[in-house]
Design an enzyme around this catalytic site. Structure first.
Site, mmCIF file in Angstrom:
data_model
loop_
_atom_site.group_PDB
_atom_site.id
_atom_site.type_symbol
_atom_site.label_atom_id
_atom_site.label_comp_id
_atom_site.label_asym_id
_atom_site.label_seq_id
_atom_site.Cartn_x
_atom_site.Cartn_y
_atom_site.Cartn_z
ATOM 1 N N GLY A 11 98.826 40.312 25.646
ATOM 2 C CA GLY A 11 99.206 39.341 26.677
ATOM 3 C C GLY A 11 100.364 38.481 26.212
ATOM 4 O O GLY A 11 100.388 38.041 25.060
ATOM 5 N N ASP A 127 94.986 31.935 24.772
ATOM 6 C CA ASP A 127 93.543 31.699 24.679
ATOM 7 C C ASP A 127 93.105 30.920 23.434
ATOM 8 O O ASP A 127 91.991 30.392 23.399
ATOM 9 C CB ASP A 127 92.786 33.037 24.704
ATOM 10 C CG ASP A 127 92.915 33.751 26.031
ATOM 11 O OD1 ASP A 127 93.357 33.125 27.005
ATOM 12 O OD2 ASP A 127 92.574 34.956 26.089
HETATM 13 P P1 ADP Z 1 95.958 40.885 22.345
HETATM 14 O O1 ADP Z 1 96.771 41.172 21.150
HETATM 15 O O2 ADP Z 1 96.603 39.894 23.288
HETATM 16 O O3 ADP Z 1 94.518 40.542 22.009
HETATM 17 P P2 ADP Z 1 95.048 43.540 23.258
HETATM 18 O O4 ADP Z 1 93.631 43.293 22.880
HETATM 19 O O5 ADP Z 1 95.323 44.136 24.590
HETATM 20 O O6 ADP Z 1 95.932 42.212 23.252
HETATM 21 O O7 ADP Z 1 95.694 44.464 22.124
HETATM 22 C C1 ADP Z 1 97.051 44.843 22.194
HETATM 23 C C2 ADP Z 1 97.207 46.246 21.666
HETATM 24 O O8 ADP Z 1 96.827 46.287 20.287
HETATM 25 C C3 ADP Z 1 96.318 47.307 22.313
HETATM 26 O O9 ADP Z 1 96.864 47.819 23.509
HETATM 27 C C4 ADP Z 1 96.268 48.380 21.253
HETATM 28 O O10 ADP Z 1 97.419 49.187 21.279
HETATM 29 C C5 ADP Z 1 96.278 47.562 19.962
HETATM 30 N N1 ADP Z 1 94.903 47.397 19.452
HETATM 31 C C6 ADP Z 1 93.947 46.581 19.925
HETATM 32 N N2 ADP Z 1 92.800 46.711 19.247
HETATM 33 C C7 ADP Z 1 93.024 47.659 18.317
HETATM 34 C C8 ADP Z 1 92.230 48.276 17.285
HETATM 35 N N3 ADP Z 1 90.956 47.919 17.077
HETATM 36 N N4 ADP Z 1 92.821 49.212 16.496
HETATM 37 C C9 ADP Z 1 94.104 49.579 16.694
HETATM 38 N N5 ADP Z 1 94.899 49.038 17.642
HETATM 39 C C10 ADP Z 1 94.377 48.105 18.444
HETATM 40 O O1 F6P Z 2 96.511 36.362 27.435
HETATM 41 C C1 F6P Z 2 95.128 36.166 27.493
HETATM 42 C C2 F6P Z 2 94.638 36.368 28.902
HETATM 43 O O2 F6P Z 2 95.406 35.522 29.673
HETATM 44 C C3 F6P Z 2 93.178 36.122 29.157
HETATM 45 O O3 F6P Z 2 92.836 34.788 29.305
HETATM 46 C C4 F6P Z 2 92.934 36.952 30.388
HETATM 47 O O4 F6P Z 2 91.594 37.317 30.535
HETATM 48 C C5 F6P Z 2 93.789 38.144 30.129
HETATM 49 O O5 F6P Z 2 94.868 37.684 29.318
HETATM 50 C C6 F6P Z 2 94.273 38.842 31.335
HETATM 51 O O6 F6P Z 2 95.467 39.542 31.083
HETATM 52 P P1 F6P Z 2 95.886 40.936 31.684
HETATM 53 O O7 F6P Z 2 95.654 40.883 33.132
HETATM 54 O O8 F6P Z 2 97.325 41.042 31.296
HETATM 55 O O9 F6P Z 2 95.017 41.957 31.007
#
Ligand code: ADP
Ligand code: F6P
Length: 319
Positions: A11, A127
Site C-alpha cells: 500500500g 497503518d
Molecule cells: P505491505 O507491504 O503494505 O504490508 P503486502 O502485504 O501487500 O503490503 O505485501 C506486498 C508484497 O510483498 C506482496 O504482494 C508480496 O509480493 C510480498 N510479500 C508479502 N508477504 C510475503 C512473504 N511472506 N514472503 C514473500 N513475499 C511476500
Molecule cells: O495501506 C494500508 C491499508 O490502507 C489498510 O488500512 C487497508 O485495509 C488496505 O491498505 C487496503 O488497501 P488495498 O485496497 O490497496 O488492498
C-alpha cells in the site's frame, strides 16, 4: 562503483517519495549509482529498472503516492519468483536493495536477504502496524487527514445534534483510530485491540445524553467492524439516527506532513548508511526519537502493540 536498487511496495503511504529522495541523494552523495525499480516486486520480476539521478527526485518531497509506483506480486511469494528476482538484481549489477513498504514487503525483503541479497527495509504504511518501530512513514499524515475530516463532520454533528460514526483504515490495527479519535475528541473509539461492545457504546451515548450532550463522534477502525453495523445497533438501542462516513482512501493520499517528511528523510538516509557499512537483513526504525536498525527476522509478521494509555485518556476526556 557500487550500485543500489530502491523500490516501493504494498500500500502506498505519504512520505514514500521523501524516502526515495533521501535514498537517492544520500547514495549519490557517497558516490553510488542508484537504480529505481518500478512497481515493487512485480517490477523487480519484470526488469522494470530505471536509473535515478539527483534531478530524478527533484520536486517530490511534498508529493503523496510514490513516483516509482507500487504493486503487489503473488509470483514473488514463491521460491521460483524470488530466485528470478535475485537473478535480475545480479544481472543489473545491483549489490544492495532498499525496500520501502509495510510488513508484507518486509517479509519479501527478508526472503531476498535469506538468499544473500543485502537488503534494508524502510517502514512505510499508514497503518503504523510494524513491530520494532514506534512510527512508520505515512501514519502521521493519515492521522492528520482523518482528524481534519472529523473536525468538519463535528461541525455538522453539533449543528444537527446527531451522532456520527467515522470508519477509518487500519486493516488489523487500531493505531489510526486511537490517535485520530483522541485528537478529534471522539466519545468512543472502537479498535480491534480493545473491543468495546455495542452495548457499551450505547450506554456511553445515553449517559452523555442524560447530562445534555446532544451530539457524539464515534471512531471505528475498519479491523474492528463496520461503521454501518454499529449504526444499526445504535438505532435499535437509542432510537437515534446516526450518520456514517467511511473515510477510505482519502487517508492514503495527499501531501505528507512535515513530521512524515522528516521521518522519511532520516530513515532513507540511514538505510543507505547501513548498506555502506555492508550490512543487510535489517529494518530501519525509530524508538524514543532515535533512528536505529533491527534484524528483520525479529520484527517480520509481528504486531505493533497499541498504547492502551491513549484509549484510557480518550475515555476520561470524553466523559
Ligand atoms: P505491505 O507491504 O503494505 O504490508 P503486502 O502485504 O501487500 O503490503 O505485501 C506486498 C508484497 O510483498 C506482496 O504482494 C508480496 O509480493 C510480498 N510479500 C508479502 N508477504 C510475503 C512473504 N511472506 N514472503 C514473500 N513475499 C511476500
Ligand atoms: O495501506 C494500508 C491499508 O490502507 C489498510 O488500512 C487497508 O485495509 C488496505 O491498505 C487496503 O488497501 P488495498 O485496497 O490497496 O488492498
Amino acid at each position: 562503483m557500487t550500485k543500489i536498487g530502491v523500490l516501493t511496495s504494498g500500500g502506498d503511504a505519504p512520505g514514500m517519495n521523501a524516502a526515495i529522495r533521501a535514498v537517492v541523494r544520500t547514495a549519490i552523495y557517497n558516490g553510488y549509482q542508484v537504480v529505481g525499480i518500478r512497481r515493487g516486486y512485480a517490477g523487480l520480476l519484470g526488469g522494470e529498472f530505471i536509473p535515478l539521478e539527483l534531478g530524478s527526485v527533484a520536486d517530490i518531497i511534498h508529493r503523496g503516492g510514490t513516483i516509482l509506483r507500487t504493486a503487489r506480486s503473488d509470483e514473488f511469494r514463491s521460491p521460483a519468483g524470488q530466485a528470478r528476482a535475485q537473478q535480475n538484481l545480479g544481472d543489473a549489477g545491483i549489490t544492495g536493495l532498499i525496500v520501502i513498504g509495510g510488513d508484507g514487503s518486509l517479509q519479501g525483503a527478508e526472503a531476498l536477504w535469506q538468499r544473500g541479497v543485502p537488503t534494508i527495509v524502510v517502514p512505510a504504511t499508514i497503518d503504523n502496524d510494524m513491530a520494532g518501530t514506534e512510527l512508520t512513514i505515512g501514519f502521521d499524515t493519515a492521522v492528520n487527514t482523518a482528524v481534519s475530516a472529523i473536525d468538519r463532520i463535528r461541525d455538522t454533528a453539533t449543528s444537527h445534534e446527531r451522532t456520527y460514526i467515522i470508519e477509518v483504515m487500519g486493516r488489523l490495527a487500531g493505531h489510526i483510530a486511537a490517535a485520530a479519535g483522541l485528537a478529534a475528541g471522539a466519545e468512543s473509539i472502537v479498535v480491534p485491540e480493545a473491543r468495546v461492545s455495542n452495548r457499551e457504546i450505547c450506554e456511553r451515548l445515553e449517559r452523555g445524553f442524560r447530562r445534555g450532550k446532544r451530539h457524539s463522534i464515534i471512531v471505528v477502525s475498519e479491523g474492528a467492524g463496520s461503521g454501518y453495523e454499529i449504526s444499526e445497533y445504535i438505532r435499535a438501542c437509542t432510537g437515534q439516527e446516526p450518520r456514517v462516513t467511511v473515510l477510505g482512501y482519502i487517508q492514503r493520499g495527499g501531501s505528507p506532513t512535515a513530521n512524515d517528511r522528516i521521518l522519511a528523510s532520516r530513515m532513507g538516509y540511514f538505510a543507505v548508511e547501513l548498506l555502506r557499512q555492508s550490512r543487510g537483513g535489517l529494518m530501519v526504525g525509530i524508538q524514543k526519537g532515535k533512528i536505529l536498525s533491527l534484524p528483520m527476522s525479529e520484527v517480520a509478521g509481528r504486531p505493533h502493540a497499541l498504547e492502551p494509555d491513549l484509549l484510557q485518556l480518550s475515555q476520561i476526556l470524553s466523559i
